[in-house]
Design an enzyme around this catalytic site. Sequence first.
Site, PDB file in Angstrom:
ATOM      1  N   ASP A   1      -6.520  -6.772   4.282  1.00  0.00           N
ATOM      2  CA  ASP A   1      -7.673  -5.933   3.667  1.00  0.00           C
ATOM      3  C   ASP A   1      -8.592  -7.065   3.078  1.00  0.00           C
ATOM      4  O   ASP A   1      -9.677  -6.932   3.334  1.00  0.00           O
ATOM      5  CB  ASP A   1      -7.113  -5.002   2.488  1.00  0.00           C
ATOM      6  CG  ASP A   1      -8.249  -4.211   1.689  1.00  0.00           C
ATOM      7  OD1 ASP A   1      -9.199  -3.894   2.370  1.00  0.00           O
ATOM      8  OD2 ASP A   1      -8.172  -4.615   0.499  1.00  0.00           O
TER       9      ASP A   1
ATOM     10  N   TYR B   1       0.814  -1.244  -0.011  1.00  0.00           N
ATOM     11  CA  TYR B   1       0.038  -0.172  -0.196  1.00  0.00           C
ATOM     12  C   TYR B   1       0.798   1.356   0.062  1.00  0.00           C
ATOM     13  O   TYR B   1       0.299   2.304  -0.596  1.00  0.00           O
ATOM     14  CB  TYR B   1      -0.736   0.052   1.264  1.00  0.00           C
ATOM     15  CG  TYR B   1      -2.303  -0.608   1.015  1.00  0.00           C
ATOM     16  CD1 TYR B   1      -2.343  -1.917   0.838  1.00  0.00           C
ATOM     17  CD2 TYR B   1      -3.288   0.055   1.251  1.00  0.00           C
ATOM     18  CE1 TYR B   1      -3.613  -2.596   0.670  1.00  0.00           C
ATOM     19  CE2 TYR B   1      -4.675  -0.345   1.331  1.00  0.00           C
ATOM     20  CZ  TYR B   1      -4.584  -1.738   0.810  1.00  0.00           C
ATOM     21  OH  TYR B   1      -5.916  -2.490   0.660  1.00  0.00           O
TER      22      TYR B   1
ATOM     23  N   ASP C   1      -3.536 -18.314   1.232  1.00  0.00           N
ATOM     24  CA  ASP C   1      -4.495 -18.723   0.316  1.00  0.00           C
ATOM     25  C   ASP C   1      -5.295 -19.694   1.111  1.00  0.00           C
ATOM     26  O   ASP C   1      -6.594 -20.162   0.994  1.00  0.00           O
ATOM     27  CB  ASP C   1      -4.015 -19.303  -1.138  1.00  0.00           C
ATOM     28  CG  ASP C   1      -2.735 -20.163  -0.900  1.00  0.00           C
ATOM     29  OD1 ASP C   1      -2.244 -20.146   0.178  1.00  0.00           O
ATOM     30  OD2 ASP C   1      -2.061 -20.861  -1.792  1.00  0.00           O
TER      31      ASP C   1
ATOM     32  N   LYS D   1       2.830 -15.379   2.785  1.00  0.00           N
ATOM     33  CA  LYS D   1       2.875 -16.115   1.875  1.00  0.00           C
ATOM     34  C   LYS D   1       4.334 -16.497   1.487  1.00  0.00           C
ATOM     35  O   LYS D   1       4.895 -15.966   0.673  1.00  0.00           O
ATOM     36  CB  LYS D   1       2.418 -15.255   0.516  1.00  0.00           C
ATOM     37  CG  LYS D   1       2.191 -16.128  -0.741  1.00  0.00           C
ATOM     38  CD  LYS D   1       1.231 -17.098  -0.964  1.00  0.00           C
ATOM     39  CE  LYS D   1       1.570 -17.952  -2.322  1.00  0.00           C
ATOM     40  NZ  LYS D   1       0.556 -18.998  -2.345  1.00  0.00           N
TER      41      LYS D   1
ATOM     42  N   ASP E   1     -12.514  -8.491   4.814  1.00  0.00           N
ATOM     43  CA  ASP E   1     -13.819  -8.693   3.904  1.00  0.00           C
ATOM     44  C   ASP E   1     -14.524  -9.904   3.948  1.00  0.00           C
ATOM     45  O   ASP E   1     -15.591 -10.164   4.298  1.00  0.00           O
ATOM     46  CB  ASP E   1     -13.796  -8.199   2.422  1.00  0.00           C
ATOM     47  CG  ASP E   1     -13.903  -6.618   2.518  1.00  0.00           C
ATOM     48  OD1 ASP E   1     -13.679  -5.673   3.472  1.00  0.00           O
ATOM     49  OD2 ASP E   1     -14.354  -6.076   1.337  1.00  0.00           O
TER      50      ASP E   1
HETATM   51  C1  IPM Z   1     -10.332  -0.777   3.909  1.00  0.00           C
HETATM   52  C2  IPM Z   1     -10.531  -0.130   2.445  1.00  0.00           C
HETATM   53  C3  IPM Z   1      -9.412   0.880   2.337  1.00  0.00           C
HETATM   54  C4  IPM Z   1      -8.105  -0.057   2.251  1.00  0.00           C
HETATM   55  C5  IPM Z   1      -9.564   1.389   1.022  1.00  0.00           C
HETATM   56  C6  IPM Z   1     -10.629   2.376   0.928  1.00  0.00           C
HETATM   57  C7  IPM Z   1      -8.173   2.107   0.632  1.00  0.00           C
HETATM   58  O1  IPM Z   1     -10.778  -1.300   1.618  1.00  0.00           O
HETATM   59  O2  IPM Z   1     -10.573   0.250   4.970  1.00  0.00           O
HETATM   60  O3  IPM Z   1     -10.315  -2.098   4.011  1.00  0.00           O
HETATM   61  O4  IPM Z   1      -7.861  -0.952   1.395  1.00  0.00           O
HETATM   62  O5  IPM Z   1      -7.471  -0.104   3.222  1.00  0.00           O
HETATM   63 MG    MG Z   2     -11.283  -2.943   2.392  1.00  0.00          MG
END
Ligand code: IPM
Ligand code: MG
Length: 357
Positions: A247, A142, A223, A191, A251
């Site tokens: 990240d 990042y 993975d 990884k 999710d």
């Molecule tokens: C998160 C979001 C951010 C990230 C984006 C909006 C840059 O997806 O906070 O998880 O990737 O960190």
């Molecule tokens: Mg995110």
Amino acid sequence: MNKRITVIKGDGIGPEIVTQAMRVLDVIAEKYGHTFEYQEINAGGNAIDLYGVPLPEESLQKCLDCDSVLLGAVGGPKWDHVEPARRPEKALLAIRKAMGLYSNLRPAKIFPQLADASPLKPSIVAEGIDFIIVRELIGGIYFGKRRTEEIDGQMVANDEMTYSEEEIRRIAKVAFNTAKKRGGKVISVDKANVLDTSRLWRKVMEEVAKDYPDVTLEHMLVDNCAMQIVKKPSQFDVVVTENMFGDILSDEASMITGSIGMIPSSSLGDGTRGLYEPIHGSAPDIAGKNLANPIGTILAAAMMLKYSFDMDEESTAIEAAVEKTLDQGFRTGDCMSEGMTRLGCIEMGDKIIENLR
Ligand code: IPM
Ligand code: MG
């Protein structure tokens, strides 16, 4: 206590959900005799529209000069055409970096009331889902060097991923300290079969583990971890991983709990000042329609009280009010199931406040 909170309502559903969280905070202030002073700033797409940049200097200053930051969400398709350096997400990344928030905690805990909304089989959900992802937040790919250039007649893009021992060590400590207060088990995700950064990651994790004899450490390839999260989520207690893996996995982890709309997150550095936000995005498709789930943001505010302001009782009161509201069968559309009562964003805020009083 008197606390100064910098508020970034942001884009999409951001303003709606943050408004509900602020109402909840106001009730806490009133009930427990605190004063919360808000300073609202523009950041993200709204700042691009107003000032041409995602994070005006003045906004950043107000993040550095406060007791903590509460954020809704930034970004949306409206700003997709904007040049990379000025994208709304840049604001968030710049704030994280400038505030030194290297540790991002994202709990994945299923509310029993929402077990029906989990996409996993009931038999898997029944084994329990209660873990926390500790994501390194200001290093790795990042924040590495980036370039796109023409080589031999074609475009070539390059994103660099770097980690130093020190960057790994400090996040490792957060993970082990977190595990000490929970189930005593850290799974470090990498990884290492491919990446040098991951091999260093593993080595440092092993070193730090020596200082925590009461915590166990296992390594898992990313993975495989993605698979295990849906196959047997009950095996996880604390997952620690680098920025991009975190990240993606966070999710996935939030989804199995029934709704991404319910999960808060904290970002902290070495001090007590943090940034608190729901883990979901700005959901532009439902923005302004009073459909959004404010619970992730309300719980983020609760996390702020606990981790940054040392207000454990107040924080627990908010969590209890949310639980009670779910017990009463109230749901927003994202986690609606049969027999429940569907509410809008504002009405959900009303119910939680009613239960808090
Ligand atoms: C998160 C979001 C951010 C990230 C984006 C909006 C840059 O997806 O906070 O998880 O990737 O960190
Ligand atoms: Mg995110």
